[in-house]
Design a protein around this motif. Structure first.
Motif, mmCIF file in Angstrom:
data_model
loop_
_atom_site.group_PDB
_atom_site.id
_atom_site.type_symbol
_atom_site.label_atom_id
_atom_site.label_comp_id
_atom_site.label_asym_id
_atom_site.label_seq_id
_atom_site.Cartn_x
_atom_site.Cartn_y
_atom_site.Cartn_z
ATOM 1 N N GLY A 79 20.543 51.097 -8.682
ATOM 2 C CA GLY A 79 19.159 51.039 -8.020
ATOM 3 C C GLY A 79 18.501 52.345 -8.003
ATOM 4 O O GLY A 79 17.457 52.786 -7.336
ATOM 5 N N ALA A 80 19.120 53.488 -8.483
ATOM 6 C CA ALA A 80 18.394 54.833 -8.658
ATOM 7 C C ALA A 80 17.337 54.725 -9.445
ATOM 8 O O ALA A 80 17.262 54.066 -10.260
ATOM 9 C CB ALA A 80 19.454 55.727 -8.967
ATOM 10 N N ARG A 81 16.431 55.606 -9.072
ATOM 11 C CA ARG A 81 15.083 55.677 -9.832
ATOM 12 C C ARG A 81 15.297 56.418 -11.299
ATOM 13 O O ARG A 81 15.960 57.450 -11.186
ATOM 14 C CB ARG A 81 14.026 56.528 -9.045
ATOM 15 N N GLU A 82 14.957 55.835 -12.141
ATOM 16 C CA GLU A 82 15.111 56.407 -13.673
ATOM 17 C C GLU A 82 13.818 56.437 -14.217
ATOM 18 O O GLU A 82 12.905 55.588 -13.992
ATOM 19 C CB GLU A 82 15.866 55.649 -14.605
ATOM 20 N N VAL A 83 13.618 57.600 -15.071
ATOM 21 C CA VAL A 83 12.337 57.730 -15.654
ATOM 22 C C VAL A 83 12.669 57.526 -17.465
ATOM 23 O O VAL A 83 13.355 58.349 -17.735
ATOM 24 C CB VAL A 83 11.508 58.979 -15.415
ATOM 25 N N PRO A 84 11.917 56.537 -17.954
ATOM 26 C CA PRO A 84 12.295 56.457 -19.481
ATOM 27 C C PRO A 84 11.167 57.010 -20.082
ATOM 28 O O PRO A 84 10.181 57.536 -19.675
ATOM 29 C CB PRO A 84 12.020 54.919 -19.565
ATOM 30 N N TYR A 85 11.665 57.817 -21.421
ATOM 31 C CA TYR A 85 10.743 58.410 -22.186
ATOM 32 C C TYR A 85 10.695 57.918 -23.493
ATOM 33 O O TYR A 85 11.682 57.274 -24.056
ATOM 34 C CB TYR A 85 11.414 60.096 -22.233
ATOM 35 N N ARG A 86 9.306 57.999 -24.118
ATOM 36 C CA ARG A 86 9.289 57.498 -25.510
ATOM 37 C C ARG A 86 8.313 58.531 -26.323
ATOM 38 O O ARG A 86 7.571 59.287 -25.885
ATOM 39 C CB ARG A 86 8.180 56.230 -25.295
ATOM 40 N N ALA A 87 8.772 58.738 -27.387
ATOM 41 C CA ALA A 87 8.049 59.592 -28.543
ATOM 42 C C ALA A 87 6.629 59.214 -28.791
ATOM 43 O O ALA A 87 6.367 57.753 -28.742
ATOM 44 C CB ALA A 87 8.997 59.645 -29.773
ATOM 45 N N THR A 88 5.898 60.098 -28.719
ATOM 46 C CA THR A 88 4.601 59.791 -28.888
ATOM 47 C C THR A 88 3.776 59.682 -30.302
ATOM 48 O O THR A 88 3.004 59.359 -30.605
ATOM 49 C CB THR A 88 3.493 61.051 -28.303
#
Length: 175
Positions: A79-88
């Motif tokens: 349930g923790a907040r996660e920030v996913p990242y993506r290459a531009t």
């Protein structure tokens, strides 16, 4: 449509920041890992065997220079907040001074541990003039970019492609 290559110059402060961002094999591997799917800082740290705090520094550097973008937050396993990242994709078009050695280092890290039969290599010597070398480099870029622009195949497997064109230091034969 093939976009123009971006050549970074040491004179531009923003370019210097991008040069520094791409001067790390770890950051280049992060971009590869985030090319086709979003990954969190924690996932990246685990995949690359890096401390999460160190990985956060790498991720922030890539975000600040436009090579990585945050996607909407999501809830993690507990349930923790996660920030996913993506290459531009910006790194694909970016050419930088002095970047070749870190690319070779990154390539060697990528293939470490692979079975030898999984790495298909070709090495060819050519004797060409400057105009033909420029033509070869442009045509290689165009064909590789064509495949990149197609986007990922839904049923595809991830592959990596590394090419290098360099002067051959073999001396000419004495006659």
């Amino acid at each position: 449509m093939t976009e123009e290559r971006i050549v970074l110059s040491e004179e531009d402060p923003a370019a210097r920041a991008r040069i520094r961002a791409l001067s790390s094999a770890t950051r280049l591997r992060v971009l590869r890992l985030c090319a086709f799917e979003s990954r969190t800082n924690k996932e990246l740290a685990e995949l690359l065997g890096v401390n999460p705090g160190t990985m956060l520094h790498h991720v922030r550097t890539l975000v600040q220079t436009g090579f990585l973008a945050a996607e909407p937050d999501r809830a993690g396993a507990h349930g923790a907040r996660e920030v996913p990242y993506r290459a531009t994709g910006l790194s694909w078009r970016t050419s930088m001074p002095g970047g070749s050695l870190v690319m070779v280092e990154t390539f060697l890290q990528q293939i470490a541990g692979l079975p030898p039969d999984d790495v298909d290599t070709t090495w060819l010597g050519l004797k060409i003039n400057e105009a033909h070398r420029e033509e070869l480099a442009l045509r290689l870029y165009e064909v590789i970019n064509e495949f990149k622009e197609r986007g990922p195949d839904p049923d595809g497997e991830p592959y990596s492609l590394f090419t290098a064109v360099h002067p051959d230091l073999n001396p000419p034969a004495a006659h």
